[in-house]
Design a protein around this motif. Structure first.
Motif, short mmCIF file in Angstrom:
data_model
loop_
_atom_site.label_atom_id
_atom_site.label_comp_id
_atom_site.label_asym_id
_atom_site.label_seq_id
_atom_site.Cartn_x
_atom_site.Cartn_y
_atom_site.Cartn_z
N LEU A 44 -51.66 -105.51 -36.30
CA LEU A 44 -51.95 -105.54 -37.73
C LEU A 44 -51.93 -104.13 -38.32
O LEU A 44 -51.40 -103.90 -39.42
N ASP A 45 -52.50 -103.18 -37.61
CA ASP A 45 -52.50 -101.79 -38.06
C ASP A 45 -51.07 -101.28 -38.18
O ASP A 45 -50.71 -100.60 -39.16
N ARG A 46 -50.21 -101.60 -37.22
CA ARG A 46 -48.82 -101.15 -37.29
C ARG A 46 -48.08 -101.80 -38.45
O ARG A 46 -47.23 -101.17 -39.10
N LEU A 47 -48.40 -103.05 -38.75
CA LEU A 47 -47.83 -103.69 -39.94
C LEU A 47 -48.24 -102.94 -41.21
O LEU A 47 -47.42 -102.71 -42.11
N TRP A 48 -49.52 -102.56 -41.27
CA TRP A 48 -49.99 -101.80 -42.43
C TRP A 48 -49.27 -100.46 -42.54
O TRP A 48 -48.87 -100.05 -43.63
N GLN A 49 -49.10 -99.77 -41.43
CA GLN A 49 -48.41 -98.48 -41.47
C GLN A 49 -46.97 -98.64 -41.96
O GLN A 49 -46.44 -97.75 -42.64
N ALA A 50 -46.33 -99.76 -41.65
CA ALA A 50 -44.98 -100.01 -42.14
C ALA A 50 -44.97 -100.42 -43.60
O ALA A 50 -44.06 -100.06 -44.36
N TYR A 51 -45.98 -101.17 -44.01
CA TYR A 51 -46.01 -101.68 -45.39
C TYR A 51 -46.53 -100.65 -46.38
O TYR A 51 -46.09 -100.63 -47.54
N ARG A 52 -47.43 -99.80 -45.94
CA ARG A 52 -48.10 -98.87 -46.85
C ARG A 52 -47.13 -98.06 -47.72
O ARG A 52 -47.31 -97.99 -48.95
N PRO A 53 -46.06 -97.44 -47.16
CA PRO A 53 -45.18 -96.65 -48.02
C PRO A 53 -44.32 -97.47 -48.97
O PRO A 53 -43.70 -96.92 -49.88
N GLN A 54 -44.28 -98.79 -48.77
CA GLN A 54 -43.48 -99.67 -49.64
C GLN A 54 -44.33 -100.43 -50.65
O GLN A 54 -43.78 -101.10 -51.53
N MET A 55 -45.65 -100.39 -50.51
CA MET A 55 -46.52 -101.23 -51.33
C MET A 55 -46.30 -101.00 -52.82
O MET A 55 -46.13 -101.97 -53.59
N GLN A 56 -46.26 -99.77 -53.26
CA GLN A 56 -46.08 -99.49 -54.68
C GLN A 56 -44.70 -99.93 -55.15
O GLN A 56 -44.54 -100.38 -56.29
N ASP A 57 -43.70 -99.83 -54.28
CA ASP A 57 -42.36 -100.26 -54.66
C ASP A 57 -42.33 -101.74 -54.99
O ASP A 57 -41.65 -102.17 -55.94
N TYR A 58 -43.05 -102.54 -54.22
CA TYR A 58 -43.05 -103.97 -54.50
C TYR A 58 -43.81 -104.31 -55.78
O TYR A 58 -43.49 -105.28 -56.47
N LEU A 59 -44.81 -103.52 -56.11
CA LEU A 59 -45.46 -103.70 -57.41
C LEU A 59 -44.50 -103.35 -58.53
O LEU A 59 -44.43 -104.04 -59.56
N THR A 60 -43.74 -102.27 -58.36
CA THR A 60 -42.75 -101.88 -59.36
C THR A 60 -41.71 -102.97 -59.53
O THR A 60 -41.32 -103.31 -60.67
N ARG A 61 -41.23 -103.52 -58.43
CA ARG A 61 -40.23 -104.59 -58.49
C ARG A 61 -40.75 -105.78 -59.29
O ARG A 61 -40.00 -106.43 -60.03
N ALA A 62 -42.03 -106.08 -59.14
CA ALA A 62 -42.61 -107.22 -59.85
C ALA A 62 -42.77 -106.95 -61.34
O ALA A 62 -42.51 -107.82 -62.17
N LEU A 63 -43.20 -105.74 -61.67
CA LEU A 63 -43.57 -105.42 -63.05
C LEU A 63 -42.39 -104.93 -63.89
O LEU A 63 -42.36 -105.13 -65.10
N ASP A 64 -41.44 -104.26 -63.26
CA ASP A 64 -40.30 -103.70 -63.98
C ASP A 64 -39.07 -103.74 -63.09
O ASP A 64 -38.76 -102.76 -62.41
N PRO A 65 -38.37 -104.87 -63.05
CA PRO A 65 -37.21 -104.99 -62.16
C PRO A 65 -36.15 -103.93 -62.39
O PRO A 65 -35.41 -103.59 -61.46
#
Length: 224
Positions: A191-212
């Motif tokens: 789970l920690d390794r999943l978080w380490q992989a997801y963490r640098p992309q988290m804001q990008d996915y919010l951007t994709r949702a709010l402003d494609p």
């Protein structure tokens, strides 16, 4: 069979849960969150509907203690349940029924609640609260620090096989929702390794949702 940490970040208002179990797919049954309302971990011999019910009562203005009491009282079999609650103000409530499995404990801390059953020792839960309170960084990192502290303190009496972490912020959907549904060993490490992989992309996915139009490309087929 399960141990969990439910936490609130006073700085960001985020709410989160990290949880692990010897059972498969703990993230499908036990963590329940609602942005701006609260977070509920329902475990032991879990009744999943307790999570949404407590959140509805919190949303209607009940305190965590009142919401938890009302939900437990209306469903029966409360002696088999273990529940931790944190609301959007960081207020807490917890409950462990008399039929909780094995060695069990539940502890409320500052903006957090930790609980577990079939533990190696009651001190596992105190270690989780201390780790959450003392950890620095984002809410997901503090939740994971608590999970690692649980393992270091002995964790469950037997091996765990699944783990999950979910965090809500200002949006109606989770900003983090990661799961290890089955692992022969070390689901919390996975789970920690999943978080380490997801963490640098988290804001990008919010951007994709709010402003494609501003969505970053990851170079996969069909991507923007």
């Amino acid at each position: 069979m399960t141990f969990s940490i439910v936490g609130h970040c006073a700085e960001t208002g985020q709410l989160g849960i990290a949880i692990s179990s010897s059972s498969i797919a703990v993230g499908a049954r036990c963590p329940w969150l609602r942005a701006g309302v609260g977070a509920v971990a329902t475990q032991n011999i879990t009744l999943p509907s307790l999570g949404p019910q407590v959140l509805d009562l919190l949303d209607a203005g009940h305190s965590p203690d009142a919401a938890l009491d009302k939900a437990l009282g209306s469903n029966g079999w409360s002696q088999y349940r273990q529940v931790g609650v944190v609301d959007s103000q960081g207020r807490t409530a917890l409950y462990t029924g008399s039929e909780a499995l094995g060695t069990h404990n539940a502890v409320a801390g500052q903006h957090c609640v930790a609980a577990g059953n079939l533990l190696a020792a009651p001190e596992v839960i105190s270690a989780m609260v201390t780790a959450f309170e003392q950890a620095e960084g984002s809410l997901p990192e503090r939740l994971l620090a608590a999970m690692h502290a649980a393992v270091a303190a002995g964790g469950e009496a037997g091996p765990v096989h699944s783990a999950a972490m979910s965090v809500v912020g200002e949006f109606t959907w989770p900003i983090v929702d990661l799961r290890v549904d089955w692992a022969d060993a070390d689901p919390i490490g996975q789970l920690d390794r999943l978080w380490q992989a997801y963490r640098p992309q988290m804001q990008d996915y919010l951007t994709r949702a709010l402003d494609p139009t501003a969505a970053p490309s990851y170079g996969v087929p069909g991507d923007q």
